[in-house]
Design an enzyme around this catalytic site. Structure first.
Site, short mmCIF file in Angstrom:
data_model
loop_
_atom_site.label_atom_id
_atom_site.label_comp_id
_atom_site.label_asym_id
_atom_site.label_seq_id
_atom_site.Cartn_x
_atom_site.Cartn_y
_atom_site.Cartn_z
N ASN A 164 0.71 -1.10 -0.12
CA ASN A 164 -0.06 -0.07 -0.32
C ASN A 164 0.84 1.46 0.18
O ASN A 164 0.44 2.61 -0.65
CB ASN A 164 -0.98 0.23 1.09
CG ASN A 164 -1.58 0.86 1.08
OD1 ASN A 164 -2.90 1.28 0.48
ND2 ASN A 164 -1.82 1.69 2.33
N TYR A 182 6.07 -0.35 8.24
CA TYR A 182 5.96 0.88 8.58
C TYR A 182 6.88 2.17 8.06
O TYR A 182 7.35 2.52 6.64
CB TYR A 182 4.93 1.76 10.06
CG TYR A 182 5.23 2.79 9.80
CD1 TYR A 182 3.60 3.55 8.77
CD2 TYR A 182 5.40 4.18 10.80
CE1 TYR A 182 3.93 5.14 8.47
CE2 TYR A 182 6.10 5.74 10.64
CZ TYR A 182 4.47 6.41 9.49
OH TYR A 182 4.60 7.61 9.73
N LYS A 187 8.02 4.47 4.63
CA LYS A 187 8.47 5.38 3.94
C LYS A 187 9.68 5.38 4.13
O LYS A 187 10.03 7.06 2.93
CB LYS A 187 8.03 6.17 5.57
CG LYS A 187 6.74 6.57 6.16
CD LYS A 187 6.33 7.02 5.35
CE LYS A 187 4.65 6.97 5.99
NZ LYS A 187 3.76 8.19 5.08
N PHE A 211 7.22 14.74 13.30
CA PHE A 211 7.67 14.12 14.24
C PHE A 211 6.76 13.81 14.80
O PHE A 211 5.34 13.16 13.92
CB PHE A 211 8.87 15.02 14.92
CG PHE A 211 9.78 14.80 14.44
CD1 PHE A 211 10.67 13.86 15.32
CD2 PHE A 211 10.26 15.46 13.39
CE1 PHE A 211 11.96 13.47 14.82
CE2 PHE A 211 11.89 15.22 12.81
CZ PHE A 211 12.84 14.19 13.35
N ARG A 223 9.69 12.70 23.09
CA ARG A 223 9.94 13.25 21.75
C ARG A 223 9.23 14.52 21.45
O ARG A 223 8.85 15.28 22.48
CB ARG A 223 8.16 12.75 21.17
CG ARG A 223 8.22 10.93 21.51
CD ARG A 223 8.98 9.95 20.14
NE ARG A 223 8.45 9.02 20.83
CZ ARG A 223 9.31 8.23 21.82
NH1 ARG A 223 10.45 8.90 22.05
NH2 ARG A 223 9.50 6.49 21.43
N ASP A 278 10.75 1.28 21.16
CA ASP A 278 10.65 2.57 21.86
C ASP A 278 12.51 2.47 21.77
O ASP A 278 12.78 1.93 22.84
CB ASP A 278 9.57 2.83 22.70
CG ASP A 278 8.10 2.98 22.26
OD1 ASP A 278 7.58 2.92 21.37
OD2 ASP A 278 7.06 3.29 23.74
N1 UFG Z 1 3.77 6.03 25.30
C1 UFG Z 1 2.74 6.35 26.45
N2 UFG Z 1 1.68 5.19 26.84
C2 UFG Z 1 1.07 5.14 25.46
C3 UFG Z 1 1.10 5.37 24.05
C4 UFG Z 1 2.36 6.11 24.48
O1 UFG Z 1 3.48 5.63 27.54
O2 UFG Z 1 0.06 4.42 25.50
C5 UFG Z 1 4.48 6.88 25.14
C6 UFG Z 1 5.54 6.02 24.36
O3 UFG Z 1 6.68 5.12 25.48
C7 UFG Z 1 6.74 7.32 23.68
C8 UFG Z 1 6.02 8.73 23.83
O4 UFG Z 1 4.44 8.07 24.61
O5 UFG Z 1 7.69 6.99 24.18
C9 UFG Z 1 5.53 8.54 22.63
O6 UFG Z 1 4.75 6.84 21.98
P1 UFG Z 1 3.64 7.36 20.81
O7 UFG Z 1 3.25 6.12 19.89
O8 UFG Z 1 3.10 8.99 20.47
O9 UFG Z 1 5.09 7.70 19.20
P2 UFG Z 1 5.40 7.20 18.51
O10 UFG Z 1 6.73 8.32 19.08
O11 UFG Z 1 6.10 5.73 19.54
O12 UFG Z 1 6.05 7.36 17.22
C10 UFG Z 1 5.47 6.15 16.36
C11 UFG Z 1 5.20 6.30 15.39
C12 UFG Z 1 5.71 7.28 14.52
C13 UFG Z 1 4.34 8.15 14.41
C14 UFG Z 1 3.72 8.85 15.37
C15 UFG Z 1 2.34 9.29 15.25
O13 UFG Z 1 6.64 5.91 15.03
O14 UFG Z 1 6.52 7.02 12.56
O15 UFG Z 1 3.62 7.38 15.97
O16 UFG Z 1 2.17 8.60 14.48
F1 UFG Z 1 4.77 9.29 13.67
#
Ligand code: UFG
Length: 339
Positions: A100, A151, A155, A180, A233, A295
């Protein structure tokens, strides 16, 4: 400019649609509605008072893209946001993600080139950076296709494809935007993030806890090597992100160029939750859980290239994002299904 916005009814797409219309451009949305609602397009129109025609179809199907050009073209630019984006799901369904997320690019680029577009703008991710010692990430930081999940790999593969496409089409502007972490919602409360099922990402999870549809926030690890032990983040307000697309399109030059779209400010999980609690005016239930597999401690960017070349900076704070996300979620407790 006339812009075809593929994935235009999604979270980033709808906000980008509003920003393009507000800047005086014309848009057509192409979206298969696999992870959003047609209502998003109607709301874009309601916010801006301008038409936001929606073609419901699959952007990986060349005949669908060609029919969209036949009916609504010509277009000056394609903004390609049509992708599967759940990291966890991509581990379970790698072929779906590769096919996709690449086929949409092939179909949009092939038809777009045939029909004489000038600009192609692609939504990528800050997760293509692979060496934490490079923090904060600049566009020159090390990237890899050897990333932790399909994913992110899909990209990065797209970026490689588009760089080659730009090389053989020197008159074309090809822009890659590495996002980001998008958060927040339009200040109207009419559009916002509406993931199906239980949210994977932190901000929509907090939103659902605040509105009472989930019990408590799980903090995935508080033993990271960060000031408060939780992950850092670069959370960017989705309206700032959308304005970044407008700036990139308006200033696009022939050739291939990459920009980070972020704030440059690392924010911890606990800080984001605290901002949301300020917006809601009460404490939210939360519990510390084990780390989530895959993570990293910290990821944030140096956004100075976009500031320099696009005259774009993210001006909104996490408190703005929390206020706007809460406004959206409290008005639409079930997302678009609340209407
Ligand atoms: N986190 C929690 N609890 C949750 C979800 C996340 O503590 O229920 C923490 C994660 O451990 C991390 C931070 O929150 O430290 C951010 O996590 P996200 O899942 O929101 O986002 P990520 O940084 O993991 O990034 C992911 C993808 C990216 C994408 C981004 C937003 O890897 O490509 O989500 O969609 F851009």
């Amino acid at each position: 400019m006339r812009v075809l916005l593929a994935g235009g009814a999604g979270y980033v797409g709808a906000h980008t649609a509003v920003a393009l219309l507000d800047a005086g451009h014309e848009i057509v949305l192409l979206d298969d509605l696999s992870n959003t609602s047609a209502l998003a397009a109607e709301r874009v129109s309601q916010i801006t008072g301008r038409p936001a025609p929606l073609v419901v179809g699959d952007a990986s199907d060349e005949s669908v893209v060609a029919a969209t050009f036949d009916e609504f073209g010509p277009f000056d630019a394609i903004v390609h946001l049509a992708a599967f984006k759940a990291v966890g799901e991509s581990m379970e369904k790698p072929l779906d993600y590769y096919s996709n997320n690449l086929d949409t690019t092939f179909a949009l680029a092939r038809v777009g080139l045939e029909r004489g577009i000038r600009s192609f703008l692609f939504s990528s991710t800050g997760t293509v950076y692979s060496d934490p010692s490079d923090l904060p990430f600049t566009e020159e930081s090390t990237t890899s296709v050897d990333l932790s999940n399909p994913y992110s790999k899909s990209k990065r593969m797209n970026e490689v494809v588009l760089a080659d496409m730009a090389r053989v089409n020197p008159e074309l502007d090809v822009t890659v935007l590495r996002y980001f972490n998008p958060v927040g919602a339009h200040e109207s409360g009419l559009i916002g993030e509406d993931p199906s099922g239980i949210p994977n990402n932190l901000m929509p999870y907090i939103q659902r806890v605040a509105v009472g549809s989930l019990e408590r926030i799980g903090i995935f690890g508080d033993d990271y090597d960060t000031p408060d032990g939780t992950g850092l983040r670069d959370y960017i307000h989705v309206v700032d992100l959308a304005l970044g697309h407008v700036a990139a399109l308006e200033r696009a030059q022939p050739g291939f160029v990459v920009y980070n779209l972020g704030t440059g400010r690392p924010v911890s999980v606990r800080e984001l939750i605290a901002a949301f609690e300020r917006a809601v005016g009460r404490e939210l239930p939360k519990v510390v859980l084990p780390r989530r597999a895959g993570d990293v401690d910290a990821t944030y960017c140096d956004p100075s290239k976009a500031a320099r070349e696009l005259d774009w900076v993210a001006t909104r704070t996490i408190d703005d994002a929390a206020r706007d996300a809460w406004n959206w979620q409290s008005r639409n407790p079930q997302g678009f299904a609340s209407a």
